[in-house]
Design a protein around this motif. Structure first.
Motif, PDB file in Angstrom:
ATOM      1  N   ARG A 136       0.833  -1.206   0.000  1.00 58.10           N
ATOM      2  CA  ARG A 136       0.000   0.000   0.000  1.00 58.10           C
ATOM      3  C   ARG A 136       0.870   1.259   0.000  1.00 58.10           C
ATOM      4  NH1 ARG A 136      -3.952  -1.784   2.515  1.00 58.10           N
ATOM      5  NH2 ARG A 136      -3.009  -1.792   4.592  1.00 58.10           N
ATOM      6  N   VAL A 137       1.926   1.232   0.803  1.00 61.12           N
ATOM      7  CA  VAL A 137       2.858   2.363   0.804  1.00 61.12           C
ATOM      8  C   VAL A 137       3.521   2.497  -0.562  1.00 61.12           C
ATOM      9  CG1 VAL A 137       4.983   3.279   1.806  1.00 61.12           C
ATOM     10  CG2 VAL A 137       3.246   2.250   3.294  1.00 61.12           C
ATOM     11  N   TYR A 138       3.961   1.381  -1.110  1.00 58.29           N
ATOM     12  CA  TYR A 138       4.611   1.355  -2.429  1.00 58.29           C
ATOM     13  C   TYR A 138       3.711   2.022  -3.469  1.00 58.29           C
ATOM     14  CZ  TYR A 138       6.857  -0.904  -6.526  1.00 58.29           C
ATOM     15  OH  TYR A 138       7.494  -1.174  -7.726  1.00 58.29           O
ATOM     16  N   ASN A 139       2.448   1.589  -3.550  1.00 62.71           N
ATOM     17  CA  ASN A 139       1.535   2.146  -4.546  1.00 62.71           C
ATOM     18  C   ASN A 139       1.108   3.562  -4.209  1.00 62.71           C
ATOM     19  OD1 ASN A 139       1.489   0.030  -6.411  1.00 62.71           O
ATOM     20  ND2 ASN A 139      -0.062  -1.105  -5.260  1.00 62.71           N
ATOM     21  N   GLY A 140       1.132   3.906  -2.918  1.00 62.09           N
ATOM     22  CA  GLY A 140       0.860   5.287  -2.531  1.00 62.09           C
ATOM     23  C   GLY A 140       1.930   6.233  -3.053  1.00 62.09           C
ATOM     24  N   ILE A 141       3.183   5.787  -3.014  1.00 57.48           N
ATOM     25  CA  ILE A 141       4.268   6.590  -3.585  1.00 57.48           C
ATOM     26  C   ILE A 141       4.080   6.721  -5.095  1.00 57.48           C
ATOM     27  CG2 ILE A 141       6.767   6.630  -4.018  1.00 57.48           C
ATOM     28  CD1 ILE A 141       7.096   5.276  -1.250  1.00 57.48           C
ATOM     29  N   CYS A 142       3.679   5.637  -5.730  1.00 55.48           N
ATOM     30  CA  CYS A 142       3.418   5.683  -7.174  1.00 55.48           C
ATOM     31  C   CYS A 142       2.317   6.702  -7.495  1.00 55.48           C
ATOM     32  CB  CYS A 142       3.024   4.306  -7.690  1.00 55.48           C
ATOM     33  SG  CYS A 142       4.353   3.073  -7.620  1.00 55.48           S
ATOM     34  N   ARG A 143       1.243   6.697  -6.705  1.00 54.91           N
ATOM     35  CA  ARG A 143       0.155   7.650  -6.943  1.00 54.91           C
ATOM     36  C   ARG A 143       0.619   9.089  -6.744  1.00 54.91           C
ATOM     37  NH1 ARG A 143      -2.860   3.532  -4.600  1.00 54.91           N
ATOM     38  NH2 ARG A 143      -2.590   4.407  -2.511  1.00 54.91           N
ATOM     39  N   MET A 144       1.456   9.319  -5.749  1.00 55.73           N
ATOM     40  CA  MET A 144       1.981  10.659  -5.510  1.00 55.73           C
ATOM     41  C   MET A 144       2.781  11.143  -6.724  1.00 55.73           C
ATOM     42  SD  MET A 144       4.685  11.869  -2.539  1.00 55.73           S
ATOM     43  CE  MET A 144       3.840  10.839  -1.333  1.00 55.73           C
ATOM     44  N   ILE A 145       3.580  10.244  -7.284  1.00 56.64           N
ATOM     45  CA  ILE A 145       4.366  10.591  -8.472  1.00 56.64           C
ATOM     46  C   ILE A 145       3.442  10.809  -9.670  1.00 56.64           C
ATOM     47  CG2 ILE A 145       6.115   9.737 -10.086  1.00 56.64           C
ATOM     48  CD1 ILE A 145       7.346   8.212  -7.664  1.00 56.64           C
ATOM     49  N   ASP A 146       2.415   9.966  -9.818  1.00 58.57           N
ATOM     50  CA  ASP A 146       1.440  10.143 -10.904  1.00 58.57           C
ATOM     51  C   ASP A 146       0.813  11.527 -10.846  1.00 58.57           C
ATOM     52  OD1 ASP A 146       1.827   7.543 -11.799  1.00 58.57           O
ATOM     53  OD2 ASP A 146       0.108   6.741 -10.694  1.00 58.57           O
ATOM     54  N   GLU A 147       0.405  11.944  -9.651  1.00 59.27           N
ATOM     55  CA  GLU A 147      -0.238  13.255  -9.491  1.00 59.27           C
ATOM     56  C   GLU A 147       0.722  14.386  -9.823  1.00 59.27           C
ATOM     57  OE1 GLU A 147      -1.514  13.025  -5.471  1.00 59.27           O
ATOM     58  OE2 GLU A 147      -3.101  11.554  -5.887  1.00 59.27           O
ATOM     59  N   HIS A 148       1.977  14.222  -9.427  1.00 52.66           N
ATOM     60  CA  HIS A 148       2.992  15.232  -9.739  1.00 52.66           C
ATOM     61  C   HIS A 148       3.196  15.338 -11.255  1.00 52.66           C
ATOM     62  CE1 HIS A 148       6.809  17.416  -9.634  1.00 52.66           C
ATOM     63  NE2 HIS A 148       7.380  16.430 -10.307  1.00 52.66           N
ATOM     64  N   ILE A 149       3.242  14.198 -11.920  1.00 50.40           N
ATOM     65  CA  ILE A 149       3.426  14.183 -13.373  1.00 50.40           C
ATOM     66  C   ILE A 149       2.241  14.835 -14.069  1.00 50.40           C
ATOM     67  CG2 ILE A 149       3.491  12.631 -15.374  1.00 50.40           C
ATOM     68  CD1 ILE A 149       5.203  10.723 -13.640  1.00 50.40           C
ATOM     69  N   ALA A 150       1.028  14.484 -13.625  1.00 47.30           N
ATOM     70  CA  ALA A 150      -0.170  15.058 -14.248  1.00 47.30           C
ATOM     71  C   ALA A 150      -0.275  16.546 -13.976  1.00 47.30           C
ATOM     72  CB  ALA A 150      -1.403  14.333 -13.728  1.00 47.30           C
ATOM     73  N   ARG A 151       0.001  16.954 -12.762  1.00 49.10           N
ATOM     74  CA  ARG A 151      -0.119  18.361 -12.364  1.00 49.10           C
ATOM     75  C   ARG A 151       0.830  19.247 -13.153  1.00 49.10           C
ATOM     76  NH1 ARG A 151       0.061  17.296  -7.442  1.00 49.10           N
ATOM     77  NH2 ARG A 151       2.308  17.551  -7.088  1.00 49.10           N
ATOM     78  N   ASN A 152       2.017  18.724 -13.439  1.00 49.98           N
ATOM     79  CA  ASN A 152       3.030  19.522 -14.131  1.00 49.98           C
ATOM     80  C   ASN A 152       3.161  19.166 -15.613  1.00 49.98           C
ATOM     81  OD1 ASN A 152       4.574  21.126 -11.862  1.00 49.98           O
ATOM     82  ND2 ASN A 152       4.221  19.076 -11.023  1.00 49.98           N
ATOM     83  N   ARG A 153       2.251  18.299 -16.086  1.00 48.63           N
ATOM     84  CA  ARG A 153       2.214  17.912 -17.498  1.00 48.63           C
ATOM     85  C   ARG A 153       3.587  17.438 -17.989  1.00 48.63           C
ATOM     86  NH1 ARG A 153      -1.715  22.666 -20.103  1.00 48.63           N
ATOM     87  NH2 ARG A 153      -3.478  22.270 -18.689  1.00 48.63           N
ATOM     88  N   ILE A 154       4.169  16.537 -17.221  1.00 49.31           N
ATOM     89  CA  ILE A 154       5.479  15.991 -17.543  1.00 49.31           C
ATOM     90  C   ILE A 154       5.311  14.772 -18.445  1.00 49.31           C
ATOM     91  CG2 ILE A 154       7.554  14.913 -16.560  1.00 49.31           C
ATOM     92  CD1 ILE A 154       6.947  16.475 -13.957  1.00 49.31           C
ATOM     93  N   ALA A 155       6.090  14.716 -19.500  1.00 54.22           N
ATOM     94  CA  ALA A 155       6.065  13.548 -20.385  1.00 54.22           C
ATOM     95  C   ALA A 155       6.837  12.413 -19.717  1.00 54.22           C
ATOM     96  CB  ALA A 155       6.681  13.889 -21.733  1.00 54.22           C
ATOM     97  N   ALA A 156       6.133  11.336 -19.395  1.00 47.72           N
ATOM     98  CA  ALA A 156       6.766  10.196 -18.727  1.00 47.72           C
ATOM     99  C   ALA A 156       6.029   8.930 -19.123  1.00 47.72           C
ATOM    100  CB  ALA A 156       6.721  10.370 -17.210  1.00 47.72           C
ATOM    101  N   PRO A 157       6.760   7.842 -19.339  1.00 46.38           N
ATOM    102  CA  PRO A 157       6.092   6.583 -19.711  1.00 46.38           C
ATOM    103  C   PRO A 157       5.137   6.132 -18.609  1.00 46.38           C
ATOM    104  CG  PRO A 157       8.382   6.190 -19.075  1.00 46.38           C
ATOM    105  CD  PRO A 157       8.222   7.671 -19.173  1.00 46.38           C
ATOM    106  N   VAL A 158       4.087   5.458 -19.011  1.00 43.42           N
ATOM    107  CA  VAL A 158       3.114   4.935 -18.054  1.00 43.42           C
ATOM    108  C   VAL A 158       3.618   3.608 -17.504  1.00 43.42           C
ATOM    109  CG1 VAL A 158       0.749   4.102 -17.730  1.00 43.42           C
ATOM    110  CG2 VAL A 158       1.200   6.097 -19.200  1.00 43.42           C
ATOM    111  N   THR A 159       3.568   3.467 -16.185  1.00 44.40           N
ATOM    112  CA  THR A 159       3.990   2.236 -15.519  1.00 44.40           C
ATOM    113  C   THR A 159       2.853   1.754 -14.634  1.00 44.40           C
ATOM    114  OG1 THR A 159       6.290   3.026 -15.463  1.00 44.40           O
ATOM    115  CG2 THR A 159       5.714   1.199 -13.998  1.00 44.40           C
TER     116      THR A 159
END
Length: 434
Positions: free
Chosen positions: A291-314
């Motif tokens: 749960r912590v692992y995927n929580g970190i992933c979600r935090m990074i997802d939100e950062h990428i979306a918020r800043n419109r960063i081009a990054a591969p989907v994992t």
């Protein structure tokens, strides 16, 4: 007393990266000081790490004051001996006034300063900095001495390599960073490993095209002050996330280890002879770590979306294995287990510090390293101020803050002395006039 004086404006106790970082900042302020190290520089890195040990944070995070990592692999992970070299090179770079082989056996207040009883005599100090971490005495579970003497028992601080242990299967107790990495070290060497899993969280190594540490740094996680954390000071008791920098870095997935033959259990609760009692919390502990692992992933997802960063989907992590009928009892002899590696951490020992600066749990009371005793400071503790405080990335900032405060205190002391002198001169003048 060799080349040591009997009095210094500042004495730093501890010659690891924390004490050396403080020394660098004190030198920048022109403050005379000495660093006392009871063993040698970087002693714990040399003597309490296994042969295959490496950093779990990338090399670019090694940012000792004025001495950042300058090698060719900033996104790699330094091995144990490379870490030692980095710290020793830093000590030479700043020409740190380190006196090795000098142990402080008692620290007490004396007059307006402090008195240090050492293995080579007494030293007085105006200020003192305790840079000795909080990991002092290896800790094992209280029933360890009730186990059958035929079972080899060692603490993680004494573990070096798989060949060190006798033939037979091995139980690793604890699933923090050291526990998971030692279990992996043994597993990769072909040893049969049993692992008692605790509540430590885990973190992705790489996610969406970058090391997760890079993303977390962008998010300011290593700069988050303890008073802004949701747990406040309680975060200082949290276990570190487990992952590894081995072979270029990767996740540590205990479920995958189980598929490969590692035996997983819940938390170890008690034992006598060759019989152990285990908790029924393996599933809960694995789920919470994921749960912590995927929580970190979600935090990074939100950062990428918020800043419109081009990054591969994992994709987020999906369990590859789940426990069924996990035993709550384990017979070491029947299971062929000949050794136990205790990766159960350390306890603090401040018994030599005769200062009223500790709370009810024995933790130094402080604000960003400034303790409740005027002139006494601590540096190098996990979450001293931020998540980065116990790491190479944040220790320089903490050392600078403490050194600045020492400088301000020194200036205030000189100003007080000047004002006192002026008053005395004025009184003498008045008496002469009469």
């Amino acid at each position: 007393m060799s080349d040591l004086h009997t009095q210094y404006p500042v004495v730093v106790i501890g010659g690891g990266q924390a004490g050396l970082a403080v020394s660098a900042q004190l030198k920048a302020h022109g403050i005379e000081h000495v660093v006392l190290e009871k063993n040698t520089i970087a002693h714990s890195w040399k003597t309490q790490r296994w042969d295959a040990f490496c950093l779990v944070t990338p090399n670019w995070q090694c940012r000792l004051p004025g001495f950042p990592y300058a090698g060719s692999d900033p996104h790699g992970f330094m091995l144990r001996d490379e870490i030692v070299t980095y710290i020793e090179d830093f000590a030479r770079h700043i020409d740190a006034p380190v006196r090795e082989g000098v142990a402080v056996t008692r620290l007490r207040q004396s007059g307006h300063g402090f008195m240090l009883e050492t293995t080579i005599g007494e030293i007085a100090a105006g200020s003192i900095v305790l840079a000795v971490s909080g990991y002092h005495v290896p800790k094992v579970l209280p029933f360890a001495d009730r186990l059958d003497p035929s079972i080899t028992q060692i603490h993680s601080s004494a573990y070096r390599n798989p060949d060190q242990l006798p033939p037979g299967e091995i139980l690793v107790v604890g699933s923090g960073q050291s526990g998971c990495q030692i279990a992996e070290d043994l597993h990769l060497a072909g040893r049969k490993v049993h692992l008692a899993v605790g509540s430590a969280p885990r973190c992705p190594r790489f996610y969406r095209g970058r090391d997760a540490v890079d993303w977390l740094d962008d998010l300011g996680q290593y700069d988050l002050p303890v008073d802004k954390h949701s747990l406040k000071e309680g975060v200082r008791k949290n276990a570190n996330h487990y992952l590894t920098g081995r072979d270029g870095g990767r996740d540590i997935d205990l479920r995958r280890f189980a598929l490969e033959g590692m035996k997983l259990y819940g938390r170890l609760k008690d034992g006598r002879g060759t019989s152990l009692q285990l908790g029924d919390d393996l599933q809960v502990n694995l789920d919470n770590a994921d749960r912590v692992y995927n929580g970190i992933c979600r935090m990074i997802d939100e950062h990428i979306a918020r800043n419109r960063i081009a990054a591969p989907v994992t994709p987020h992590y999906a369990p590859v294995w789940s426990p069924t009928a996990v035993p709550t009892e384990l017979d070491l002899a029947a299971s062929g287990i000949s050794s136990i590696v205790w990766t159960t951490g350390f306890r603090s020992d401040w018994s030599w510090v005769d200062l009223p600066m500790f709370d009810g749990t024995g933790y130094p009371t402080h604000k960003r390293g400034i303790t409740s005793i005027d002139g006494a400071y601590v540096v190098g503790l996990p979450w001293l101020y931020t998540w980065g405080s116990g790491r190479f990335v944040g220790i320089g900032r903490d050392a600078e803050f403490v050194a600045d405060h020492i400088m301000e205190r020194s200036n205030a002391s000189h100003a007080d002395a000047y004002r006192a002198g002026r008053r005395e001169l004025s009184q003498d003048t008045a008496r002469e006039a009469v």
